[in-house]
Design a protein around this motif. Structure first.
Motif, PDB file in Angstrom:
ATOM      1  N   ARG A  57      81.721   7.925  68.943  1.00  0.00           N
ATOM      2  CA  ARG A  57      80.689   7.026  69.465  1.00  0.00           C
ATOM      3  C   ARG A  57      79.760   7.813  70.378  1.00  0.00           C
ATOM      4  O   ARG A  57      80.167   8.821  70.974  1.00  0.00           O
ATOM      5  N   ARG A 197      63.401  11.405  65.311  1.00  0.00           N
ATOM      6  CA  ARG A 197      64.351  11.722  64.252  1.00  0.00           C
ATOM      7  C   ARG A 197      65.460  12.630  64.780  1.00  0.00           C
ATOM      8  O   ARG A 197      65.337  13.260  65.817  1.00  0.00           O
ATOM      9  N   CYS A 198      66.550  12.690  64.005  1.00  0.00           N
ATOM     10  CA  CYS A 198      67.722  13.477  64.382  1.00  0.00           C
ATOM     11  C   CYS A 198      68.136  14.319  63.183  1.00  0.00           C
ATOM     12  O   CYS A 198      67.923  13.929  62.023  1.00  0.00           O
ATOM     13  N   GLU A 201      72.273  12.624  59.775  1.00  0.00           N
ATOM     14  CA  GLU A 201      72.090  11.220  59.439  1.00  0.00           C
ATOM     15  C   GLU A 201      73.102  10.333  60.157  1.00  0.00           C
ATOM     16  O   GLU A 201      72.779   9.236  60.603  1.00  0.00           O
ATOM     17  N   GLU A 202      74.333  10.804  60.277  1.00  0.00           N
ATOM     18  CA  GLU A 202      75.361  10.007  60.943  1.00  0.00           C
ATOM     19  C   GLU A 202      75.046   9.857  62.433  1.00  0.00           C
ATOM     20  O   GLU A 202      75.190   8.766  62.998  1.00  0.00           O
ATOM     21  N   ASP A 203      74.583  10.936  63.071  1.00  0.00           N
ATOM     22  CA  ASP A 203      74.200  10.864  64.490  1.00  0.00           C
ATOM     23  C   ASP A 203      73.042   9.891  64.683  1.00  0.00           C
ATOM     24  O   ASP A 203      73.037   9.086  65.621  1.00  0.00           O
ATOM     25  N   GLU A 204      72.072   9.965  63.769  1.00  0.00           N
ATOM     26  CA  GLU A 204      70.909   9.081  63.887  1.00  0.00           C
ATOM     27  C   GLU A 204      71.336   7.618  63.736  1.00  0.00           C
ATOM     28  O   GLU A 204      70.854   6.745  64.469  1.00  0.00           O
ATOM     29  N   ARG A 205      72.238   7.363  62.793  1.00  0.00           N
ATOM     30  CA  ARG A 205      72.688   5.984  62.599  1.00  0.00           C
ATOM     31  C   ARG A 205      73.411   5.453  63.837  1.00  0.00           C
ATOM     32  O   ARG A 205      73.183   4.320  64.265  1.00  0.00           O
ATOM     33  N   ARG A 206      74.265   6.290  64.443  1.00  0.00           N
ATOM     34  CA  ARG A 206      75.016   5.851  65.627  1.00  0.00           C
ATOM     35  C   ARG A 206      74.092   5.608  66.816  1.00  0.00           C
ATOM     36  O   ARG A 206      74.215   4.609  67.526  1.00  0.00           O
ATOM     37  N   ARG A 208      70.791   5.000  66.836  1.00  0.00           N
ATOM     38  CA  ARG A 208      69.905   3.846  66.625  1.00  0.00           C
ATOM     39  C   ARG A 208      70.679   2.538  66.775  1.00  0.00           C
ATOM     40  O   ARG A 208      70.148   1.555  67.297  1.00  0.00           O
ATOM     41  N   GLY A 209      71.915   2.539  66.331  1.00  0.00           N
ATOM     42  CA  GLY A 209      72.719   1.324  66.473  1.00  0.00           C
ATOM     43  C   GLY A 209      72.927   0.964  67.936  1.00  0.00           C
ATOM     44  O   GLY A 209      72.835  -0.214  68.314  1.00  0.00           O
ATOM     45  N   GLU A 212      69.407  -0.137  69.450  1.00  0.00           N
ATOM     46  CA  GLU A 212      68.968  -1.436  68.962  1.00  0.00           C
ATOM     47  C   GLU A 212      69.871  -2.566  69.439  1.00  0.00           C
ATOM     48  O   GLU A 212      69.465  -3.737  69.433  1.00  0.00           O
TER      49      GLU A 212
END
Length: 453
Positions: A57, A197-198, A201-206, A208-209, A212
């Motif tokens: 996380r 941007r990051c 992809e996994e870091d960006e998803r975490r 942004r989650g 948001e």
């Protein structure tokens, strides 16, 4: 020792410029966390991978843990930690106010500008205030917890186009950690945090989650970014105010000596001083913090400096030759023109003083103080020789000569000091040729001699 400074940066910057900015933004005794150096980056299976270090996380990442540690230590340090930026700026502001009060009182009291003991008393008050400000700042730095996050912008990429940097300021604002921008002319915050941007992809998803999930999300981050960058603009405004107080008010005293009705030229004079500091800023910014240091550039600086000195001498000569034919208003305007020419010539002399050394690289070296002391001594000696005639020795208006030296040297001091603070460098990778050094030294000496009435 425990870390107290979190460095926020992106990997797209120039390494040398980055490390120099870190040195300018930190102090002796600071323990800094720099992810590029503190995290294991090799990905060679010999140590933990980057993914393992970042955790499952975002709040398990080293960035979060460092900021959480700083916030915890700051809360334990007490209220002074929250007010540390104000405590650092207040003593200097008080000293400038005292300086302004002395100068304004002198404008209405000729004894302050004509009687030696009164002049010495006024200067004594000013120096005591300056010494008190320095001691107060030193006390705050030594006894108040210095935990903070420092943002390092760069000239290559907007730091807030990188999502991890956006996340860092998001966490800092959530935890209440103070954020500072390193002194640099590079810009940041021209893009929305939502478009950042990051690399993973996994870091960006975490990330942004988590962002948001916050009530205001990217809007709160954009506000935090703009609030942080507003501190940079306020800093530049403070530099401008400091320059105006240190240079314009003593110049008003000179005009007050000429004629009590000098207020008509105050506005144009202030515009001239403001234009000088703005011109210096934009020249350095266009060069991305670098000033040309070649032989051709040195020749250009020499020509500009000597031309400004000659124009100043022409204006002074015109005032003397036609003193009985022009009214006081015209004489004031000539004096105002001379003072503004001082500023422009100082703008050209500043890079020359750096080029005078064999290996010019930066303005922020001991060479700066050597040149300033030498130039001030030359200006004071010329003022002393000029004012000595007609006055009993050994007190030939020494306080007045000190005041003249102050007015002449403040432009050089301010432009060079601010340039050093923001990392302005001379673009010279090789040793300066003796001819260029001699030319630069000669132009600097001519400038010192011709600044005296």
């Amino acid at each position: 020792k425990e870390v107290n400074v979190m460095i926020s940066h992106c990997f797209g910057e120039n390494a040398e410029e980055f490390l120099e900015a870190v040195l300018r933004a930190t102090q002796a005794g600071d323990i800094v966390y720099i992810c590029a150096l503190a995290n294991y980056q090799a990905e060679d299976q010999a140590g933990p991978s980057i993914a393992d270090q970042l955790g499952q996380r975002p709040n398990e990442s080293p960035f979060w843990r460092v900021l959480a540690h700083i916030a915890r230590q700051g809360r334990e340090a007490g209220l002074a930690w929250r007010w540390r930026p104000l405590l650092l700026r207040a003593p200097g502001a008080v000293a400038l106010c005292i300086f302004a009060a002395v100068c304004l009182s002198a404008c209405g009291n000729r004894a302050v500008t004509t009687e030696g003991p009164v002049i010495l008393l006024a200067w004594g008050i000013i120096w005591v205030a300056a010494a008190g400000a320095c001691l107060s700042v030193r006390f705050v730095n030594q006894h108040v917890y210095r935990g903070r996050m420092v943002v390092i912008p760069n000239y290559t990429v907007d730091i807030y186009s990188r999502l991890w940097c956006v996340y860092e300021i998001f966490v800092a604002s959530m935890l209440g950690v103070g954020v500072e921008v390193a002194p640099t002319l590079a810009t940041a915050g021209r893009v929305s945090s939502e478009s950042a941007r990051c690399g993973g992809e996994e870091d960006e998803r975490r990330i942004r989650g988590e962002v948001e999930a916050c009530a205001e999300g990217y809007e709160s981050i954009d506000r935090a970014v703009q609030c942080t960058l507003a501190g940079v603009r306020w800093h530049f405004a403070g530099v401008w105010a400091k320059y105006m107080i240190l240079q314009a008010l003593p110049s008003f005293l000179l005009l007050a000596e000429i004629d009590a009705d000098y207020l008509d030229v105050v506005g144009p004079m202030c515009l001239g001083y403001a234009g000088t500091i703005a011109l210096a800023y934009h020249v350095a910014k266009l060069g991305q913090g670098t000033v040309a240091g070649s032989a051709a550039a040195a020749g250009t600086y020499c020509c500009i400096a000597i031309t400004m000195c000659l124009l100043r001498e022409v204006a002074q000569l015109a005032g003397r030759l036609y003193s009985d034919q022009i009214d006081s208003d015209a004489f004031q305007w000539l004096t105002c023109l001379q003072l503004c020419l001082y500023e422009l010539s100082a703008l050209a002399v500043t890079p020359l003083t750096a080029i005078c050394r064999p290996c010019p690289r930066r303005f922020d070296s001991r060479w700066r103080w050597r040149v300033l002391v030498l130039a001030s001594s030359m200006v004071f000696a010329c003022a002393l020789a000029t004012n000595a005639f007609g006055f009993p020795w050994p007190f030939p208006r020494i306080p007045l000569c000190l005041g003249e030296t102050w007015i002449r040297m403040v432009p050089l001091y301010m432009i060079w000091t601010v340039g050093a603070e923001f990392g302005v460098r001379v673009n010279s990778q090789m040793r300066t040729k003796p001819v260029v050094m001699a030319m630069s030294s000669l132009a600097t000496a001519v400038w010192c001699v011709t600044t005296i009435e």
